[in-house]
Design an enzyme around this catalytic site. Structure first.
Site, short mmCIF file in Angstrom:
data_model
loop_
_atom_site.label_atom_id
_atom_site.label_comp_id
_atom_site.label_asym_id
_atom_site.label_seq_id
_atom_site.Cartn_x
_atom_site.Cartn_y
_atom_site.Cartn_z
N ASP A 272 0.83 -1.21 0.00
CA ASP A 272 0.00 0.00 0.00
C ASP A 272 0.86 1.26 0.00
O ASP A 272 0.44 2.31 0.49
CB ASP A 272 -0.94 0.00 1.21
CG ASP A 272 -0.19 0.00 2.54
OD1 ASP A 272 0.99 -0.40 2.55
OD2 ASP A 272 -0.78 0.39 3.56
N GLU A 273 2.07 1.17 -0.56
CA GLU A 273 2.97 2.31 -0.63
C GLU A 273 3.02 2.87 -2.05
O GLU A 273 3.18 2.14 -3.03
CB GLU A 273 4.38 1.90 -0.19
CG GLU A 273 4.48 1.57 1.28
CD GLU A 273 5.89 1.22 1.71
OE1 GLU A 273 6.19 1.28 2.91
OE2 GLU A 273 6.72 0.89 0.84
#
Length: 372
Positions: A272-273
């Site tokens: 989720d970066e």
């Protein structure tokens, strides 16, 4: 070894070696694992109901990935296969068994999802066949070899016919164009995230390095880097499953692109970066406005498969200055600033401080529109 001795230029999926391993929802996970272990040629198991209708399928790759996780097999080994279906997302491609091998290979390559790693269901009048993409591409390679050999023979026979040679040249040109198209597609896939379609880490670092070199040549060409980490994403994955998590990442990517300009580059670095290169900015406030716009857009709830999902974003910002010796340092500082944003409270942004950096002062800011 896969036997492709019967393959010719007119071969269809029905001519390929195939395996059909059918199980019910009540079949034990241990039985499936044992079958995969005994027969390395089985690409998937087909799950059928009591009437024999297909209701799902588990690919070897997805099954083994799930079972290789810590305590994966121990937790499920004596459980029915229905227990692991929610954790394994297999999306088989269904084709007619009469589809020619070359056409099937082109269909697979044209897909934008991760179908290259999934089995293919070939539907025939006498039943189903499960064929893996690797076998299709091997057969296509043999067909192309046969076609090329035939073309070579034709060229020798038509050496003295100028008109016929022109026809052959046109055919070869079209084949080259098609191969170039395939190569371009493969090149695109190598530089973009398979799930979201955003730039991947490799392409992002390339764009960041270009911006850094432009700045070195002209100090008035400022740019910034943002490192974005989603808040509460792990809870979504844990509570609603990876399918919802993947769909959320796709929708987040769409909102990120809507929050940025065409000159900016947004990439998914993994999980989720995300990271952004903000091009052609003249002052820090422009980066802050962009960060607030992203947080505002992501604060709106997401609606996925009947679920109302809310996440936020912690954002770290680093602006280019003469202190930086390479582009990697800029991404590193944006990452550090992001962690500082998380420490000071979720759904906020933080600017990496550089002492004596002109017109840039360390600053942190809570999101003006908090995520739900």
């Amino acid at each position: 070894m896969i036997d492709l001795s019967c393959i010719n230029v007119d071969s269809t999926l029905a001519d390929l070696p195939y395996h059909l391993f059918q199980v019910s929802l009540d079949t034990k996970v241990s039985e499936v694992a044992k079958r995969f272990e005994q027969d390395l040629q089985v690409p998937a198991v087909v799950i059928v109901d009591r009437e024999g209708l297909i209701i799902n399928m588990l690919s070897r790759r997805k099954f083994l990935e799930r079972m290789s996780k810590p305590y994966g097999l121990e937790l499920f080994t004596n459980q029915p296969i229905r227990r692991i279906i929610p954790f394994i997302n297999t999306r088989p491609l269904r084709l007619s068994a009469s589809t020619k091998v070359d056409a099937a290979a082109r269909i697979v390559l044209s897909r934008t999802d991760n179908i290259l790693c999934e089995p293919i269901i070939a539907i025939a009048q006498d039943g189903l066949r499960v064929v893996d993409c690797h076998t299709i591409f091997l057969a296509q390679s043999k067909i192309l070899s046969l076609v090329n050999a035939k073309l070579e023979d034709t060229l020798v026979a038509l050496e003295q016919s100028q008109d016929e040679l022109k026809t052959i040249n046109i055919q070869l040109t079209e084949e080259i164009k098609e191969r170039q198209r395939v190569e371009e597609q493969l090149s695109y896939n190598a530089l973009h995230d398979a799930l979201t379609g955003l730039a991947n880490r490799g392409l992002f670092m390339n764009r960041l390095e270009q911006s850094f070199r432009h700045y070195q040549r002209s100090k008035d060409r400022l740019f910034g880097v943002m490192f974005i980490d989603l808040d509460r994403f792990k809870a979504v994955n844990d509570n609603l499953g990876h399918g919802v998590g993947d769909a959320l990442l796709v929708q987040v990517s769409d909102r990120l692109q809507l929050s940025l300009r065409n000159v900016d580059t947004v990439a998914r670095l993994g999980g989720d970066e995300f990271a952004v290169v903000l091009e052609e900015i003249t002052e820090l406030s422009q980066a802050e406005i962009c960060a607030l716009r992203i947080q505002t857009n992501l604060s709106e709830p997401f609606h996925i498969d009947g679920h109302r999902v809310s996440v936020g974003a912690s954002i770290g910002i680093a602006m280019i200055t003469s202190h930086y010796k390479n582009s990697e340092e800029l991404l590193r500082d944006a990452d550090m600033a992001m962690y500082q944003a998380k420490r000071q409270g979720k759904s906020s942004y933080h600017i990496f401080p550089w002492i004596n950096a002109p017109n840039i002062q360390p600053k942190s800011q809570k999101n003006l529109v908090p995520a739900e």
